[in-house]
Structure formats: C-alpha cells, structure tokens
Write an enzyme that holds these catalytic residues in place. Structure first.
Site, PDB file in Angstrom:
ATOM      1  N   LYS A 197     -18.924 -50.324  -6.265  1.00  0.00           N
ATOM      2  CA  LYS A 197     -20.256 -49.713  -6.234  1.00  0.00           C
ATOM      3  C   LYS A 197     -20.830 -49.740  -4.817  1.00  0.00           C
ATOM      4  CE  LYS A 197     -24.034 -52.191  -7.709  1.00  0.00           C
ATOM      5  NZ  LYS A 197     -25.093 -52.255  -6.687  1.00  0.00           N
ATOM      6  N   ASN A 198     -20.821 -50.913  -4.211  1.00  0.00           N
ATOM      7  CA  ASN A 198     -21.534 -51.055  -2.939  1.00  0.00           C
ATOM      8  C   ASN A 198     -20.775 -50.489  -1.744  1.00  0.00           C
ATOM      9  OD1 ASN A 198     -23.613 -52.110  -4.369  1.00  0.00           O
ATOM     10  ND2 ASN A 198     -23.222 -54.245  -3.818  1.00  0.00           N
ATOM     11  N   CYS A 248     -32.789 -54.100  -8.787  1.00  0.00           N
ATOM     12  CA  CYS A 248     -32.793 -55.384  -9.487  1.00  0.00           C
ATOM     13  C   CYS A 248     -34.008 -56.210  -9.070  1.00  0.00           C
ATOM     14  CB  CYS A 248     -31.531 -56.169  -9.158  1.00  0.00           C
ATOM     15  SG  CYS A 248     -30.050 -55.407  -9.814  1.00  0.00           S
ATOM     16  N   ARG A 251     -37.526 -58.198  -1.796  1.00  0.00           N
ATOM     17  CA  ARG A 251     -36.757 -57.070  -1.278  1.00  0.00           C
ATOM     18  C   ARG A 251     -37.560 -56.093  -0.407  1.00  0.00           C
ATOM     19  NH1 ARG A 251     -32.032 -55.416  -5.326  1.00  0.00           N
ATOM     20  NH2 ARG A 251     -30.863 -55.509  -3.397  1.00  0.00           N
ATOM     21  N   ASP A 256     -23.909 -62.049  -5.214  1.00  0.00           N
ATOM     22  CA  ASP A 256     -23.645 -61.254  -6.426  1.00  0.00           C
ATOM     23  C   ASP A 256     -22.708 -61.972  -7.401  1.00  0.00           C
ATOM     24  OD1 ASP A 256     -25.267 -59.287  -5.439  1.00  0.00           O
ATOM     25  OD2 ASP A 256     -23.646 -58.000  -4.733  1.00  0.00           O
ATOM     26  N   ARG A 308     -25.294 -50.019 -14.700  1.00  0.00           N
ATOM     27  CA  ARG A 308     -25.539 -49.604 -13.312  1.00  0.00           C
ATOM     28  C   ARG A 308     -24.377 -50.000 -12.418  1.00  0.00           C
ATOM     29  NH1 ARG A 308     -30.615 -52.174 -11.008  1.00  0.00           N
ATOM     30  NH2 ARG A 308     -29.721 -51.148  -9.200  1.00  0.00           N
TER      31      ARG A 308
HETATM   32  N1  EPU Z   1     -34.426 -58.468   3.748  1.00  0.00           N
HETATM   33  C1  EPU Z   1     -35.629 -58.480   4.406  1.00  0.00           C
HETATM   34  N2  EPU Z   1     -36.058 -57.304   4.964  1.00  0.00           N
HETATM   35  C2  EPU Z   1     -35.355 -56.148   4.864  1.00  0.00           C
HETATM   36  C3  EPU Z   1     -34.125 -56.155   4.197  1.00  0.00           C
HETATM   37  C4  EPU Z   1     -33.676 -57.336   3.648  1.00  0.00           C
HETATM   38  O1  EPU Z   1     -36.305 -59.501   4.479  1.00  0.00           O
HETATM   39  O2  EPU Z   1     -35.835 -55.129   5.391  1.00  0.00           O
HETATM   40  C5  EPU Z   1     -33.931 -59.715   3.142  1.00  0.00           C
HETATM   41  C6  EPU Z   1     -33.775 -59.627   1.631  1.00  0.00           C
HETATM   42  O3  EPU Z   1     -34.990 -59.840   0.963  1.00  0.00           O
HETATM   43  C7  EPU Z   1     -32.733 -60.678   1.367  1.00  0.00           C
HETATM   44  C8  EPU Z   1     -31.851 -60.618   2.613  1.00  0.00           C
HETATM   45  O4  EPU Z   1     -32.617 -59.946   3.603  1.00  0.00           O
HETATM   46  O5  EPU Z   1     -33.347 -61.937   1.305  1.00  0.00           O
HETATM   47  C9  EPU Z   1     -30.540 -59.889   2.449  1.00  0.00           C
HETATM   48  O6  EPU Z   1     -30.732 -58.661   1.786  1.00  0.00           O
HETATM   49  P1  EPU Z   1     -29.878 -57.360   2.097  1.00  0.00           P
HETATM   50  O7  EPU Z   1     -30.771 -56.366   2.747  1.00  0.00           O
HETATM   51  O8  EPU Z   1     -28.621 -57.723   2.775  1.00  0.00           O
HETATM   52  O9  EPU Z   1     -29.546 -56.857   0.622  1.00  0.00           O
HETATM   53  P2  EPU Z   1     -29.413 -55.338   0.212  1.00  0.00           P
HETATM   54  O10 EPU Z   1     -28.816 -54.578   1.318  1.00  0.00           O
HETATM   55  O11 EPU Z   1     -30.678 -54.871  -0.409  1.00  0.00           O
HETATM   56  C10 EPU Z   1     -26.966 -55.507  -0.709  1.00  0.00           C
HETATM   57  C11 EPU Z   1     -26.291 -55.207  -2.015  1.00  0.00           C
HETATM   58  C12 EPU Z   1     -26.730 -56.256  -3.027  1.00  0.00           C
HETATM   59  C13 EPU Z   1     -26.321 -57.638  -2.508  1.00  0.00           C
HETATM   60  C14 EPU Z   1     -26.938 -57.877  -1.131  1.00  0.00           C
HETATM   61  C15 EPU Z   1     -26.484 -59.160  -0.472  1.00  0.00           C
HETATM   62  C16 EPU Z   1     -25.992 -52.823  -2.007  1.00  0.00           C
HETATM   63  C17 EPU Z   1     -26.395 -51.491  -2.539  1.00  0.00           C
HETATM   64  N3  EPU Z   1     -26.680 -53.877  -2.455  1.00  0.00           N
HETATM   65  O12 EPU Z   1     -28.361 -55.460  -0.972  1.00  0.00           O
HETATM   66  O13 EPU Z   1     -26.053 -55.981  -4.238  1.00  0.00           O
HETATM   67  O14 EPU Z   1     -26.760 -58.635  -3.395  1.00  0.00           O
HETATM   68  O15 EPU Z   1     -26.572 -56.794  -0.254  1.00  0.00           O
HETATM   69  O16 EPU Z   1     -25.115 -59.191  -0.373  1.00  0.00           O
HETATM   70  O17 EPU Z   1     -25.056 -52.908  -1.211  1.00  0.00           O
HETATM   71  C18 EPU Z   1     -25.805 -55.733  -6.546  1.00  0.00           C
HETATM   72  O18 EPU Z   1     -24.823 -55.023  -6.307  1.00  0.00           O
HETATM   73  O19 EPU Z   1     -26.081 -56.150  -7.706  1.00  0.00           O
HETATM   74  C19 EPU Z   1     -26.681 -56.123  -5.448  1.00  0.00           C
HETATM   75  C20 EPU Z   1     -27.911 -56.595  -5.637  1.00  0.00           C
END
Ligand code: EPU
Length: 418
Positions: free
Chosen positions: A22-23, A99, A104, A306, A399
């Site tokens: 997915k990711n 989620c 976030r 995850d 999802r």
């Molecule tokens: N964060 C901030 N500010 C931002 C962005 C992120 O403070 O602008 C914080 C988040 O709150 C979190 C940390 O940084 O504490 C890391 O978050 P990240 O941005 O890396 O997560 P993401 O990109 O939203 C992706 C995956 C998630 C996975 C996380 C961590 C995708 C589409 N989603 O999310 O996957 O848990 O990286 O590895 O790639 C899932 O597949 O179920 C899922 C939630």
C-alpha cells in the site's frame, strides 16, 4: 453492516503470498501528476486506499482542487498536493483524514512549500482547509525536516521534481518506499540522488513534465509480511509466507527471534515449521516457546510502528513482562482497552508506553476496528482466542489488506464476512 466473524483455534498451514505494498503504491500513484502521459503500475493491491487515490486523481484538474470528501478518508491524500502545486501553480485541499492514531499535523509539508516560494491561505471549512499558490513558480531550496516524515519526504521530492533549480532535503526518512518512488521517477527522466539516505538531492525541471517510459512494479507489502509472520509465529504449522523481503524487516526479525519464535528464511519466503506451532499445542504450550521482549517503534530501519499492534498480540502469549514503547504516534495504543476485554493483561502507562504481562488466554468478543493496523491485530487476536470474535468497521481493515478473509481461509483460518 458487514463484519468479520472469526472462530479461534485453527492452525494455519500451506502457502500464502504477500500482496503489493500500500505505502509504496500510493506515492507512485500520486506521482502521475508529474507526468505528461498516463503511467502504468503492475501488482497494484486492490484495497480501499488505492481506490480512493485513483478517485482523487481522476477528479483532479488544472484548478488544483483536491476533492474534500475523498481526501478526508485517508492520510495519503496529502501525497498529490505538492505535485499539483508544482504543476498547476495552485492547490486547494482539506486537512487529510485517515487513521485516528494521533494528531498527524502537516506542518513539515507546509514549511517546505512555503520555503520553496508558495503562499498559504487557511480557511476553516469545506471545500478546502488550505489554499496554496505559487504565482512565481517554486524554487529549489536546501530544506531540513524538523521531524522526519515518510509522506513529507515523498511529497517534497515530487514538488522538487518540477521546481526551478536544485533542492536538497535533509533529515529525510530511510523507509524503502522513498527509494521505490525515486527509482521509478528516475527511470522516467527525473534526477533524484540519495534516496534511502538522509540527504536527497533533486534537480528541478522548471515545470517540464516527465515523459512516461518505464512501469512501476509494486513491491511486496512489508507490513502485511510482518503481520502474517506474527500469525505464523502463533498458529503456523508448516506455513510458508511467500514474497517475504527479509531485508526490509530485519529489526522485526531480531525481535521475533528474541521472543523465541522458530522460523526459516528461504528463497524469499519465511517458513514456520510444524514444531514451532505453539498456540494450541497443548496445555501451557505458550510458556514453553515464547519469551517476553521489549519493543520500541522507530523510523526505518527501526521496528515499524505499523507492526506494533500485531506484535503486541504476540507478546500477550509470551512469558514475562514486555514493555511496548510507541514513539511515532501518540494514539497508537488505544486498541489495548479492547484487547484487555479479551483477557490480556496490559497496563497502559501513558499514551506512548504499555506493559504486557503474559502469557494470557484470550477469549472472543465483539470488537470494532479502530484503524488499519489495530484492525489486523484484532483479527490475529480473534484467531488465537477461544470462542467467537466479531470485528465491525471492516472498511478500516480493507483500506490496507486485500481480500483478507478469503486469503486467511485458504491457509485454514475460520474467518468469514457476515
Ligand atoms: N509529523 C509532524 N508533522 C508533519 C508530519 C508528521 O509532526 O508535518 C509527525 C507525525 O505526527 C508522527 C511523525 O511525524 O509523529 C511521523 O509521521 P510520518 O509523517 O512519517 O507518517 P505518515 O507519512 O503520515 C506514513 C505511513 C504510515 C506509517 C508512518 C510511519 C503512508 C501512506 N503512511 O505515515 O502508515 O505509520 O509513515 O512509518 O505511507 C498505515 O499504513 O497504516 C500507516 C499509518
């Protein structure tokens, strides 16, 4: 309303394949905005988040408007925003949904786009929470992520591909999905160096779109692979999990080994032999095989957040006290209350830490899936529990996992949709 109905206690035997990631698929789908022509993707998983991304991209036009209702359904709706901004000079979009696992925010994305020359306007209601414009175009910059972000790194790589000049992204994440995206874009004419390291350099194309030439083959989903391996650890009896990329799960495999799980890695498969089968192997069988172990979630190559919920299910069957430390998201231990109702003994110390006392016998009950990964963890819990478990809100599971009930049935699980 559709639910999964699970009867626990069946061994899992035979072969199961890991589907496309997915990711890894979502950012590549989003990157189609950078192309002149349509792009081709092979091995795309047939899951709800992929369908939402396709709908979102179908609706996107030169106005740069990201559909509000669709974007509210998943976090990855933020992925095409930077590409749309770079291509159309403007973009309007809502705060992404997805989620409920923590706050976030999207500040690292907004900071990046602003530094590249965009102007941001906030509005508080539909059809857009943010309106961003770049009347002068976007410019290559030297940008350091104050917090390493997976989708943040992906979105800013895509923005930088169409910007003017060179962008350097520092404190970038190392997740394999970054390299998959960069390799795909490079194979189609982009110039991105350093993906898979913390410093990524992108030569901007000053608005010139990419010409499609090389398809993307979606790699196996490392989170599905880890989750199935946990099932193998608990219930596998000569179970072979195919398309298992061990190099993407090395920290996870060390933990599995520490817990005392027996497995064999062979030709892109992980095998759980019959003698490792423990969950229903007789009175107190868990005690003989599984040991408590502490786990801390971290960015790649650390233990993936995850896999935290599925791994906690494994720890409920291990002898002793395990500390689960969730460092990435503050809302990712919320499922524990429901798990305790099934008979686990887990103390939630604070939003980031829980202590699991094991082993405990779980018994089936009615649950609702809170998010993709905790939903799968509930399926695992139901499969090792005595009696019947029902799981509602299965959209959350669908999802991320394709045909999960059908696929688990094929290896012997008693799970159906009602
Ligand atoms: N964060 C901030 N500010 C931002 C962005 C992120 O403070 O602008 C914080 C988040 O709150 C979190 C940390 O940084 O504490 C890391 O978050 P990240 O941005 O890396 O997560 P993401 O990109 O939203 C992706 C995956 C998630 C996975 C996380 C961590 C995708 C589409 N989603 O999310 O996957 O848990 O990286 O590895 O790639 C899932 O597949 O179920 C899922 C939630």
């Amino acid at each position: 309303m559709t639910k999964f109905l699970i009867k626990g206690g069946r061994a899992l035997e035979g072969e199961i394949e890991i589907n496309g990631s997915k990711n890894a698929a979502l950012p590549v789908l989003a990157s189609s905005v950078l192309f002149k022509e349509k792009i081709e993707i092979e091995n795309l998983p047939n899951i709800e988040d992929v369908k939402r991304m396709q709908e979102l991209l179908d609706k996107l036009d030169a106005d740069g408007r990201i559909d509000y209702e669709i974007a509210k359904k998943f976090r990855a709706s933020i992925l095409p925003v930077g590409a749309a901004l770079a291509r159309f000079g403007k973009v309007a979009f809502p705060h992404p949904g997805g989620c409920v696992i923590g706050e976030r925010p999207i500040d690292v994305f907004l900071d990046g786009w602003k530094i590249m020359g965009a102007k941001t306007k906030l509005s508080k209601s539909a059809p857009a929470d943010y309106e961003i414009t770049a009347p002068e175009g976007l410019f290559g910059v030297d940008y350091t992520f104050k917090i390493p972000s997976v989708t943040g790194t992906e979105a800013l790589i895509m923005t930088a591909v169409l910007a003017k000049g060179t962008t350097i992204l520092r404190n970038a994440v190392l997740e394999p999905e970054i390299k998959y995206l960069a390799d795909f874009l490079n194979a189609n004419g982009a110039q991105i160096a350093g993906a898979g390291t913390t410093t990524i350099k992108i030569e901007g194309r000053s608005g010139k779109l990419l010409n499609y030439s090389t398809r993307f083959i979606v790699p196996p989903d490392r989170i599905e692979a880890g989750s199935f391996a946990i099932l193998g650890a608990l219930l596998g009896k000569n179970l072979r999990i195919k398309n298992f990329v061990a190099g993407e799960l090395s920290t996870f495999l060390v933990l599995l080994f520490n817990v005392g799980v027996e497995y064999v890695l062979e030709n892109n498969s992980i095998i759980f032999p019959a003698k490792g089968w423990s969950a229903f192997g007789g009175k107190d069988a868990y005690k003989k095989t599984l040991r408590a172990s502490n786990v801390t979630t971290k960015e790649f190559p650390g233990f993936p957040t995850d896999l935290q919920a599925p791994f906690t299910i494994l720890l409920t069957q291990a002898e002793g006290q395990s500390l689960v430390h969730e460092t990435v998201f503050e809302g990712r231990l919320n499922y524990i209350q429901d798990l305790n109702k099934m008979g686990s003994r887990i103390t939630l110390c604070d939003p980031h830490r829980a202590i699991v006392y094991g082993p405990t016998k779980l018994s089936g009950r009615a649950l609702e899936s809170p998010d993709i990964r905790a939903g799968l963890a509930f399926i695992i819990a139901g499969l090792i529990a005595s009696g019947e478990t029902s799981i509602g809100n299965i959209y959350q599971i669908e999802r991320g996992y394709e045909n999960i009930d059908y696929r688990l049935r094929s290896i012997g699980a008693d799970i159906k949709q009602i």
